[in-house]
Structures are given as C-alpha cells and as structure tokens.
Design an enzyme around this catalytic site. Structure first.
Site, PDB file in Angstrom:
ATOM      1  N   ASP A  60      -1.703  -0.665   6.156  1.00 38.71           N
ATOM      2  CA  ASP A  60      -1.832   0.072   7.417  1.00 38.71           C
ATOM      3  C   ASP A  60      -3.279   0.322   7.799  1.00 38.71           C
ATOM      4  O   ASP A  60      -3.540   0.848   8.878  1.00 38.71           O
ATOM      5  CB  ASP A  60      -1.102   1.416   7.321  1.00 38.71           C
ATOM      6  CG  ASP A  60      -1.856   2.406   6.446  1.00 38.71           C
ATOM      7  OD1 ASP A  60      -2.071   3.543   6.893  1.00 38.71           O
ATOM      8  OD2 ASP A  60      -2.238   2.039   5.326  1.00 38.71           O
ATOM      9  N   ASP A  79       0.860  -1.172   0.000  1.00 41.96           N
ATOM     10  CA  ASP A  79       0.000   0.000   0.000  1.00 41.96           C
ATOM     11  C   ASP A  79       0.907   1.236   0.000  1.00 41.96           C
ATOM     12  O   ASP A  79       2.109   1.131   0.282  1.00 41.96           O
ATOM     13  CB  ASP A  79      -0.893  -0.031   1.240  1.00 41.96           C
ATOM     14  CG  ASP A  79      -1.687   1.242   1.408  1.00 41.96           C
ATOM     15  OD1 ASP A  79      -2.424   1.602   0.478  1.00 41.96           O
ATOM     16  OD2 ASP A  79      -1.560   1.883   2.475  1.00 41.96           O
ATOM     17  N   ASP A 103      -0.257   5.159   0.902  1.00 41.60           N
ATOM     18  CA  ASP A 103      -0.525   6.171   1.920  1.00 41.60           C
ATOM     19  C   ASP A 103      -0.526   5.567   3.324  1.00 41.60           C
ATOM     20  O   ASP A 103      -1.310   4.665   3.619  1.00 41.60           O
ATOM     21  CB  ASP A 103      -1.877   6.844   1.661  1.00 41.60           C
ATOM     22  CG  ASP A 103      -1.890   7.625   0.363  1.00 41.60           C
ATOM     23  OD1 ASP A 103      -1.051   8.524   0.209  1.00 41.60           O
ATOM     24  OD2 ASP A 103      -2.739   7.332  -0.504  1.00 41.60           O
TER      25      ASP A 103
END
Length: 230
Positions: free
Chosen positions: A170, A10, A12
């Site tokens: 996250d 991922d 961001d």
C-alpha cells in the site's frame, strides 16, 4: 510461462487498518519531543523502518541525530503502538476473505513488514498466524524497505523465485522494495499515492479479488502490463 507460487503481504495499511493507530502513537511521540506532527511528515513516514522514521522525525524537529536518543524514541513509539494493537486491529476491506481463499487453495503466503518482530508478533495475535508460512520483519534484515532485502528473504524462505510471487503493498516504500526484489506488485489504496509502473497493478480494494484474479494479474505483470487501475 511462470505461475503464481506465493503471495507476499505487507501488514500495516494492507491487511489491517493499523496506520490510524500509528497516527496516534506518532502524534503522541511528537508531543513528548516538543513538536507537532504535520500531514506532510506523517506521509513521509508511511511504510518506513523504525530507524528511517526516527531520522525523519528528528530531522523535522531539528534535534541532534543521536543514535541513543533516536533508539529510545523508537522503542517508546513501538511500545505505545503495541498497546494500541492489543485492543484489536481492524481488517482492511476484503483482506481477511482473500487470506481465507488463499489458505483454502493451498497458496503459500508470507508476511513482509518493516514493523519490528516484537510488535509484529503482537499484531499476529489479532490477524492469525495460521495464514503465513513465514514472516519477515524490518529488524531481521540488513536493510529494511525500501531496500529489496525483506522481499528477497521472504521468497528465499518460501523456496520460490521473487518473480513467481505477487507482493501486495500500500506504500511507496513497500512497492519499491517488492519491485526491486523482482516481485510483481499489487497496490491497494492508501492516503499516499503510489506511482504506477509496468510491474504494478492498482486496485480499488481487495474486495472480490480471488485466486483467478490474482493469477491473471501476476501473469500480466510478468509481461509488464501494469499501469492501469482495476
């Protein structure tokens, strides 16, 4: 026994600490729309697709879910965020070192993000395109995260089975997407807690994680030995 063949990242909040920049642009969008962003709503938008975020925002503000108006707001949000991205993206702790290690070891990597392609391209100018064999963005699949489509597509583009990849995420949205695609998931910290499952391993940061640790984590998660913090 299968082996780790690729790592899917991922963007961001995982590789770059860009969520703080999204905080700024989303707060500014709220002011444009006549409202105030609350922490609860901000948490709900983390990791979301452009369309999903606009549904949350417009519902929260009691605005009509008009597709044209929502698309206009999404465009403004991404354009403003792109301006902030162009000033440079701060790395998350240990992320750049881990990418360098994977490149040196010849492990293929993919960037898998709900961010639109145009904005992801701006981010890649800061992160470095050479790290990734492929990249998949939220506006390039039929269903963005939390659906499994982005991770399924990334694995297919790399020519590997999702179970032979380790996804690094996250957010709740991203972890659900990766796990539903069949990927073991390494979860790094964010402001929003990600639930634990046997296919996920939580770590305090990417610092001091190298290839041997990633291979060990992947192998254990393939056996369903998650649910513990490392």
């Amino acid at each position: 026994m299968t082996h780790l063949r690729a790592v899917l990242f991922d963007m961001d909040g995982t590789l770059v600490d860009s969520e703080k920049l999204w905080d700024i642009s989303l707060e500014q969008l709220y002011r444009r729309l006549g409202g105030e962003l609350t922490p609860q709503v901000r948490d709900a938008t983390v990791g979301g697709s452009a369309e999903g975020v606009m549904r949350i925002v417009y519902t929260d503000l009691g605005l009509d879910l008009d597709p044209a108006h929502m698309a206009e707001s999404a465009d403004w949000l991404h354009e403003r965020t792109a301006e902030l991205f162009d000033d440079g993206l701060p790395w998350c702790e240990g992320a750049r070192e881990l990418l360098d290690s994977l490149v040196e070891s010849g492990v293929p990597m993919a960037l898998v993000t709900n961010t639109r392609r145009a904005l992801a391209e701006r981010a890649l100018n800061s992160i470095g395109r050479h790290y990734f064999s492929v990249s998949v963005c939220g506006d390039e699949v039929a269903r963005a995260k939390p659906a499994p489509d982005p991770y399924e597509r990334a694995a297919a583009l790399l020519g590997v089975h999702p179970g032979d990849c380790l996804a690094v995420e996250d957010s709740v949205t991203g972890a659900d997407s990766a796990e539903d695609a069949g990927c073991p998931v390494l979860v790094v910290p964010n402001d929003v807690e990600v639930p634990r499952t046997p296919r996920r391993r939580h770590v305090s940061s990417l610092t001091e994680l190298g290839i041997p640790q990633l291979r060990e984590i992947h192998a254990e998660l393939r056996l369903g030995l998650g649910e513990r913090s490392a």
